[in-house]
Design a protein around this motif. Sequence first.
Motif, PDB file in Angstrom:
ATOM      1  N   UNK A   1      -5.929  30.813  29.340  1.00 62.61           N
ATOM      2  CA  UNK A   1      -6.245  31.375  30.658  1.00 62.61           C
ATOM      3  C   UNK A   1      -5.343  32.547  30.976  1.00 62.61           C
ATOM      4  N   UNK A   2      -4.079  32.463  30.568  1.00 57.49           N
ATOM      5  CA  UNK A   2      -3.155  33.533  30.894  1.00 57.49           C
ATOM      6  C   UNK A   2      -3.513  34.843  30.227  1.00 57.49           C
ATOM      7  N   UNK A   3      -3.953  34.757  28.957  1.00 55.74           N
ATOM      8  CA  UNK A   3      -4.244  35.974  28.196  1.00 55.74           C
ATOM      9  C   UNK A   3      -5.642  36.470  28.462  1.00 55.74           C
ATOM     10  N   UNK A   4      -6.622  35.563  28.559  1.00 53.78           N
ATOM     11  CA  UNK A   4      -8.013  35.968  28.677  1.00 53.78           C
ATOM     12  C   UNK A   4      -8.500  36.036  30.106  1.00 53.78           C
ATOM     13  N   UNK A   5      -7.842  35.355  31.031  1.00 49.81           N
ATOM     14  CA  UNK A   5      -8.382  35.319  32.376  1.00 49.81           C
ATOM     15  C   UNK A   5      -7.448  35.790  33.461  1.00 49.81           C
ATOM     16  N   UNK A   6      -6.443  36.523  33.096  1.00 45.29           N
ATOM     17  CA  UNK A   6      -5.447  36.920  34.092  1.00 45.29           C
ATOM     18  C   UNK A   6      -5.771  38.237  34.779  1.00 45.29           C
ATOM     19  N   UNK A   7      -6.794  38.932  34.285  1.00 46.44           N
ATOM     20  CA  UNK A   7      -7.094  40.252  34.863  1.00 46.44           C
ATOM     21  C   UNK A   7      -7.704  40.113  36.243  1.00 46.44           C
TER      22      UNK A   7
ATOM     23  N   UNK B   1     -11.967  27.133  31.710  1.00 45.90           N
ATOM     24  CA  UNK B   1     -13.319  27.674  31.806  1.00 45.90           C
ATOM     25  C   UNK B   1     -13.231  29.113  32.285  1.00 45.90           C
ATOM     26  N   UNK B   2     -13.766  30.040  31.485  1.00 44.78           N
ATOM     27  CA  UNK B   2     -13.811  31.453  31.823  1.00 44.78           C
ATOM     28  C   UNK B   2     -15.271  31.887  31.854  1.00 44.78           C
ATOM     29  N   UNK B   3     -15.754  32.335  33.028  1.00 40.43           N
ATOM     30  CA  UNK B   3     -17.144  32.757  33.162  1.00 40.43           C
ATOM     31  C   UNK B   3     -17.205  34.099  33.880  1.00 40.43           C
TER      32      UNK B   3
ATOM     33  N   UNK C   1     -10.828  42.401  30.060  1.00 38.17           N
ATOM     34  CA  UNK C   1     -10.648  41.126  30.744  1.00 38.17           C
ATOM     35  C   UNK C   1     -10.917  41.197  32.234  1.00 38.17           C
ATOM     36  N   UNK C   2     -11.634  42.190  32.696  1.00 36.30           N
ATOM     37  CA  UNK C   2     -11.906  42.320  34.117  1.00 36.30           C
ATOM     38  C   UNK C   2     -13.040  41.426  34.591  1.00 36.30           C
ATOM     39  N   UNK C   3     -13.000  41.069  35.872  1.00 31.08           N
ATOM     40  CA  UNK C   3     -14.074  40.350  36.548  1.00 31.08           C
ATOM     41  C   UNK C   3     -14.391  39.015  35.869  1.00 31.08           C
ATOM     42  N   UNK C   4     -13.360  38.206  35.698  1.00 29.23           N
ATOM     43  CA  UNK C   4     -13.512  36.889  35.073  1.00 29.23           C
ATOM     44  C   UNK C   4     -13.140  35.805  36.086  1.00 29.23           C
ATOM     45  N   UNK C   5     -13.991  34.778  36.197  1.00 28.85           N
ATOM     46  CA  UNK C   5     -13.680  33.619  37.027  1.00 28.85           C
ATOM     47  C   UNK C   5     -13.052  32.553  36.134  1.00 28.85           C
TER      48      UNK C   5
END
Length: 320
Positions: free
Chosen positions: A314-320, A54-56, A41-45
Amino acid sequence: MTEGARPGGQPAAPSRPALGARPGFRYLPAGHIEIVPASDLGNVMVLKHEGLYLLTDQFGDIRPDSRGLGLYREDTRILSCAALRVNGHRPAVLQATGGQNYRDRIQLTNPELLRNPSDKIEPASLKRQSLGISRERTLGSAALQERVRVMNYTEQPISIELELELAADDADIFEVRGYRRPGRGELEPIAVADGRVTFSYLGTDGWRRRTFVAFSEPGEVTPLEEGRDGRVLLSWRWTVAPGGDRGLEWRVWSREEALSELAAAVSARMEAAAGPIRDSTDGGPPRRPAMPGVPAAETDRTAGSSSGAAGATAGTLGSA
């Protein structure tokens, strides 16, 4: 709502009515889309507003990799690929600015040798940073709106080919996190018309889910073979004058349709329990002007509240 998480025990078998052909549309095969479990999950906007997430990557692209990138509506991924290319190359990142969790802007430029390969008149190479490329993304209560702008900083006209690769797998948040399901629904043929692409998924729970992508100007649409990140490729060709620019805008939203009596009854109970829908102008981001061919009513439907799984997106997939 997650396809496998609706109340009522085992999911009802959908009646599976055929997706009727509509005048002015052509239909492309949906093929098979591999769902890659999210593990890195690193380097996610991340952008979020109400039930949209939105996760990109840092380029602004959505690609099927181990980061779970995508546009999510509550706990369903409604867009699994949106990858931008200019003259066949991925632009280089200069800067990303945010300031608001529902809006950002990414500044990009061309790497060396970025040119239109089919143009025999232009020189073999285009110097780095000859082009300015910006991506502006805004999440409203029910839609993602993105604007891409290409600026020519040279003293001669430049031929530009803008490409956008798209796909929608309609994976639920548990599939994205690696949980295996005994069976999935059916990806239906992709409907294409001037300035619009519609992805459709018929779930095992008796719901048809559609993702709409509408553009400010029509592009050439090409189906992609199995093994590519996307299922369709859209392209636009422009000649940009010295010091000039060209822009393209698109909007993405989704809609669900109950195809069984059980699904319709569950929907009615949930909407009654959710209460009134909050107007996105009440403390939310300003609405953008409607795009050509996109009825406002189609982008105004939103859930009154996010489910627990939605909040985990967002919390699980984009929190890194």
